[in-house]
Motif scaffolding. Structure first.
Motif, PDB file in Angstrom:
ATOM      1  N   THR A  84       0.835  -1.203   0.000  1.00 37.49           N
ATOM      2  CA  THR A  84       0.000   0.000   0.000  1.00 37.49           C
ATOM      3  C   THR A  84       0.865   1.248   0.000  1.00 37.49           C
ATOM      4  O   THR A  84       1.887   1.303   0.698  1.00 37.49           O
ATOM      5  CB  THR A  84      -0.899   0.034   1.261  1.00 37.49           C
ATOM      6  N   LEU A  85       0.446   2.238  -0.777  1.00 36.04           N
ATOM      7  CA  LEU A  85       1.069   3.565  -0.733  1.00 36.04           C
ATOM      8  C   LEU A  85       0.028   4.561  -0.260  1.00 36.04           C
ATOM      9  O   LEU A  85      -1.037   4.689  -0.892  1.00 36.04           O
ATOM     10  CB  LEU A  85       1.490   3.973  -2.133  1.00 36.04           C
ATOM     11  N   ILE A  86       0.319   5.266   0.801  1.00 35.00           N
ATOM     12  CA  ILE A  86      -0.547   6.345   1.270  1.00 35.00           C
ATOM     13  C   ILE A  86       0.018   7.637   0.684  1.00 35.00           C
ATOM     14  O   ILE A  86       1.161   8.010   0.956  1.00 35.00           O
ATOM     15  CB  ILE A  86      -0.609   6.362   2.808  1.00 35.00           C
ATOM     16  N   VAL A  87      -0.784   8.261  -0.175  1.00 32.55           N
ATOM     17  CA  VAL A  87      -0.291   9.335  -1.037  1.00 32.55           C
ATOM     18  C   VAL A  87      -0.922  10.662  -0.629  1.00 32.55           C
ATOM     19  O   VAL A  87      -2.152  10.736  -0.480  1.00 32.55           O
ATOM     20  CB  VAL A  87      -0.686   9.004  -2.509  1.00 32.55           C
ATOM     21  N   PRO A  88      -0.122  11.720  -0.482  1.00 33.32           N
ATOM     22  CA  PRO A  88      -0.707  13.022  -0.177  1.00 33.32           C
ATOM     23  C   PRO A  88      -1.338  13.614  -1.438  1.00 33.32           C
ATOM     24  O   PRO A  88      -0.997  13.214  -2.551  1.00 33.32           O
ATOM     25  CB  PRO A  88       0.509  13.859   0.243  1.00 33.32           C
ATOM     26  N   LEU A  89      -2.240  14.522  -1.270  1.00 35.10           N
ATOM     27  CA  LEU A  89      -2.796  15.195  -2.444  1.00 35.10           C
ATOM     28  C   LEU A  89      -3.230  16.605  -2.082  1.00 35.10           C
ATOM     29  O   LEU A  89      -3.394  16.947  -0.917  1.00 35.10           O
ATOM     30  CB  LEU A  89      -3.937  14.372  -3.045  1.00 35.10           C
ATOM     31  N   VAL A  90      -3.377  17.406  -3.144  1.00 30.08           N
ATOM     32  CA  VAL A  90      -3.839  18.783  -2.974  1.00 30.08           C
ATOM     33  C   VAL A  90      -5.346  18.836  -3.184  1.00 30.08           C
ATOM     34  O   VAL A  90      -6.051  19.564  -2.502  1.00 30.08           O
ATOM     35  CB  VAL A  90      -3.078  19.719  -3.951  1.00 30.08           C
ATOM     36  N   GLY A  91      -5.833  18.036  -4.142  1.00 29.95           N
ATOM     37  CA  GLY A  91      -7.270  18.005  -4.401  1.00 29.95           C
ATOM     38  C   GLY A  91      -7.718  16.625  -4.860  1.00 29.95           C
ATOM     39  O   GLY A  91      -6.922  15.844  -5.365  1.00 29.95           O
ATOM     40  N   PHE A  92      -8.988  16.334  -4.637  1.00 28.91           N
ATOM     41  CA  PHE A  92      -9.582  15.087  -5.148  1.00 28.91           C
ATOM     42  C   PHE A  92     -11.025  15.365  -5.530  1.00 28.91           C
ATOM     43  O   PHE A  92     -11.606  16.380  -5.118  1.00 28.91           O
ATOM     44  CB  PHE A  92      -9.492  13.950  -4.116  1.00 28.91           C
ATOM     45  N   ASP A  93     -11.599  14.446  -6.325  1.00 30.65           N
ATOM     46  CA  ASP A  93     -12.995  14.635  -6.717  1.00 30.65           C
ATOM     47  C   ASP A  93     -13.821  13.385  -6.413  1.00 30.65           C
ATOM     48  O   ASP A  93     -13.309  12.437  -5.804  1.00 30.65           O
ATOM     49  CB  ASP A  93     -13.108  15.098  -8.182  1.00 30.65           C
TER      50      ASP A  93
END
Ligand SMILES: Nc1ncnc2c1ncn2[C@@H]1O[C@H](COP(=O)(O)OP(=O)(O)OP(=O)(O)O)[C@@H](O)[C@H]1O
Ligand SMILES: [Mg+2]
Length: 210
Positions: free
Chosen positions: A134-143
């Motif tokens: 598993t990779l827990i990934v940061p993000l700026v936005g999601f939909d």
């Protein structure tokens, strides 16, 4: 409820990134702390996390939701933990390097703590991304479809480009504050889709097509 309409019509990715980054920076320390705790409670309940033996996560900066309350639980379960490290001599690509209590850390050019270059250079301390569960990934936005907008460097998209082809691949879990959601994000041909997005209020999985 989020102000989704305003943001999804901004069109320009740079302006949208700026707005979404501003939103998460306005969260108070206690809101951040509560969001991190709630996020990690949700993560612990996911079968994908429960069966993972090798997990990569990140150390938060700039108001990113904090996945580190998960660390004691993962260590107790003898899960091997990895952090993304800026790969030397390979523009905008990541290595995944063991994060143990003894791992020597430095700040990279973005001010993010990562295992030091000497430690990361030793292959025994690294794992290829395909070998992570598993990779827990940061993000700026999601939909609503779990599409992801990152910081704009293409780091994760490049490092995970192998996922376009058949073969072993990790589950990708994007994590974020609820306020980072917009109605729809532009999807680029190089974007690697997430398996799901988990926020402090919900879990979103893409609707299967085809
Ligand atoms: N596999 C790839 N090979 C080459 N260039 C790529 C690849 N993936 C992405 N890029 C480049 O990276 C740039 C940024 O991509 P994008 O806007 O999707 O970033 P992001 O997903 O927000 O960033 P990050 O993954 O670092 O969080 C794009 O200009 C794109 O051309
Ligand atoms: Mg992308």
């Amino acid at each position: 409820m989020n102000d989704t309409a305003d943001c999804s019509t901004l069109g320009d990715k740079t302006a949208l990134r700026r707005e979404l980054r501003r939103r998460r920076r306005t969260l108070s320390p206690s809101q951040q702390k509560q969001a991190a705790i709630t996020l990690c409670q949700r993560l612990k309940q996911l079968p994908e996390i429960q069966r993972s033996k090798r997990i990569s996560l990140y150390l938060p900066v700039n108001g990113e939701i904090d996945p580190t309350p998960l660390l004691p639980w993962l260590r107790q379960r003898k899960v091997s933990i990895y952090l993304p490290v800026l790969r030397p001599f390979s523009a905008n690509c990541l290595w995944f390097v063991a994060y143990r209590e003894s791992t020597p850390m430095v700040k990279n050019r973005f001010g993010i703590a990562e295992p030091c270059s000497r430690f990361a250079a030793d292959r025994r301390n690294r794992l290829p991304a395909w070998a992570l569960d598993t990779l827990i990934v940061p993000l700026v936005g999601f939909d609503q479809q779990a599409n992801r907008m990152g910081m704009g460097g293409g780091f994760y998209d490049r490092s995970l480009a192998f996922m376009r082809y058949q073969g072993p691949a990790p589950t990708l879990i994007g994590v974020a504050h609820a306020c980072q959601q917009v109605a729809t994000l532009p999807v680029e041909p190089w974007d690697i889709p997430l398996g799901m997005v988990v926020s402090d209020t919900m879990v979103i999985r893409p609707t299967k097509t085809g």
